[in-house]
Design a protein around this motif. Structure first.
Motif, PDB file in Angstrom:
ATOM      1  N   LYS A 191     -10.204  -5.433  -7.842  1.00  0.00           N
ATOM      2  CA  LYS A 191     -10.423  -6.230  -9.050  1.00  0.00           C
ATOM      3  C   LYS A 191      -9.152  -7.022  -9.386  1.00  0.00           C
ATOM      4  O   LYS A 191      -8.311  -6.594 -10.162  1.00  0.00           O
ATOM      5  N   THR A 192      -9.049  -8.176  -8.766  1.00  0.00           N
ATOM      6  CA  THR A 192      -7.847  -9.009  -8.873  1.00  0.00           C
ATOM      7  C   THR A 192      -8.056 -10.252  -9.731  1.00  0.00           C
ATOM      8  O   THR A 192      -7.102 -10.992  -9.972  1.00  0.00           O
ATOM      9  N   TRP A 193      -9.274 -10.497 -10.178  1.00  0.00           N
ATOM     10  CA  TRP A 193      -9.581 -11.745 -10.891  1.00  0.00           C
ATOM     11  C   TRP A 193      -9.146 -11.626 -12.345  1.00  0.00           C
ATOM     12  O   TRP A 193      -9.745 -10.927 -13.145  1.00  0.00           O
ATOM     13  N   ASP A 194      -8.072 -12.321 -12.712  1.00  0.00           N
ATOM     14  CA  ASP A 194      -7.538 -12.303 -14.070  1.00  0.00           C
ATOM     15  C   ASP A 194      -7.006 -13.694 -14.347  1.00  0.00           C
ATOM     16  O   ASP A 194      -5.867 -14.020 -14.017  1.00  0.00           O
ATOM     17  N   THR A 195      -7.827 -14.535 -14.959  1.00  0.00           N
ATOM     18  CA  THR A 195      -7.596 -15.968 -14.941  1.00  0.00           C
ATOM     19  C   THR A 195      -7.684 -16.585 -16.328  1.00  0.00           C
ATOM     20  O   THR A 195      -8.068 -15.934 -17.302  1.00  0.00           O
TER      21      THR A 195
END
Length: 377
Positions: A191-195
């Motif tokens: 869970k790398t999506w931090d936008t």
């Protein structure tokens, strides 16, 4: 889902998308805050038949046109931008298969999966021409290792449509295009999506660790560093749909802003409302031109067509962003507040910049094609 239960007309499909969007809307702000994708949204899109709307009717789908699918995504984008853009990722993969079907290729295996409920996950934007990862030839297929990001909707998807670089291929490096079940051993999500925007699109990283890909799952093997005609098809199938979802974001910004200032007679409000309408009209016309050019997924597979589609995408992206910016300027300081939905929409609409190709790469691509040098240097 059977053909008889899939919505059959544009009005029916758009009305269904509106009902789904209205149902999802109350949770959009919270999911923007937490970054969690809506599992409910994709269960509903699957159960409603919209996830199979593009599949030809003879294969059990809805038989929707390319433009009709764009209208579905546009309507969803008005209510839930993250879900709409993520759904466009699935839809463009289906559209690519419809193009193949229209040109005499067998796409029945993918159609059957989609009609049965599969949600497709794309990694094409990050793979592009050279792809990444590592493939090792073994008996009956390949062992692959890769990290694919972003992979929109990977948490709700069932099939990863991806490619892997095979450096040691006989005759030079190749790219292997393949489909991998998300449930296959060795597949995991980080869970790398931090936008800034589209926070609830679930565009995390998919990690492939020693995943076995059988020969039957390889749909194409091609030279790794030459422009592949496949990408002309993907560009023509994908970008109108993707941009339609963003157009929905701009539609709602226009509606919200003009409703909020209705009745005001300040001269500068009339000025801004005119500029807002101009930007929105330009964006809508460019995206409509993309659908006209696609000829309902019968367009010619040429570099010229891809270059023109990419040019329209870049200019449409600029005018979409300008539309939402002008909506904020029109309503004044309230539009700058996080309590105003325009703030989220302004963040979300910027996602359109990063779909293939970003502006600087697009202008180089188009310039090379126009001057006869081909897409790649």
């Amino acid at each position: 889902m059977t053909t008889s239960t899939v919505p059959q007309t544009t009005a029916d499909r758009v009305a269904l998308a509106r009902r789904i969007g209205t149902m999802l809307r109350p949770e959009v702000a919270e999911r923007d805050r937490t970054g969690e994708i809506s599992v409910t949204a994709f269960d509903t899109l699957r159960e409603s038949g919209l996830s199979a709307a593009l599949v030809p009717a003879e294969f059990g789908g809805g038989g929707a046109t390319h433009r009709e699918m764009g209208e579905i995504l546009r309507e969803l984008g008005r209510h839930d931008p993250s879900t709409a853009v993520t759904f466009a990722m699935h839809s463009h993969l289906v559209a690519t298969q419809v193009w193949r079907h229209n040109h005499g290729n067998d796409a029945s295996a993918v159609f059957e999966k989609v009609v049965a409920g599969a949600i497709l996950v794309s990694t094409g934007a990050s793979d592009w021409v050279g792809s990444n990862g590592r493939a090792e030839r073994v008996e009956g297929g390949y062992r692959v290792h890769a990290r694919k990001a972003p992979a929109s909707g990977c948490e709700v998807g069932t099939v990863l449509v991806t490619s892997i670089r095979w450096e040691a291929a006989p005759g030079g490096p190749q790219v292997l295009h393949c489909a991998i079940p998300m449930a296959a051993p060795g597949v995991r999500i980080e869970k790398t999506w931090d936008t800034l925007g589209l926070r609830a699109s679930g565009s995390h990283s998919v990690v492939l660790e020693d995943v076995f890909v059988p020969d039957a799952a390889i749909s194409l093997a091609r030279p790794a560093d030459l422009w592949p005609p496949l990408l002309n098809v993907v560009i023509g199938a994908a970008l109108p749909l993707v941009m339609a979802a963003y157009l929905g974001i701009a539609d709602e910004a226009l509606y919200f802003a003009t409703a909020l200032v209705a009745g005001r007679t300040d001269p500068h409000i009339f000025q801004l409302a005119g500029e807002l309408t101009n930007a929105h009209t330009a964006a809508a016309d460019l995206i409509e031109a993309m659908f006209i050019g696609s000829d309902n997924l019968r367009f010619a597979n040429t570099d010229d067509y891809a270059a023109r589609t990419l040019s329209r995408k870049t200019v449409a992206a600029e005018t979409l962003i300008e539309t939402v910016r002008l909506a904020i300027e029109t309503v004044g300081g309230v539009g700058y507040s996080r309590t105003c939905e325009l703030e989220m929409r302004y963040r979300d609409v910027h996602g359109c910049l990063f779909h293939p190709l970003p502006r600087a790469k697009q202008t180089q691509f188009t310039g090379r094609v126009v001057l006869g040098s081909g897409p790649l240097g």
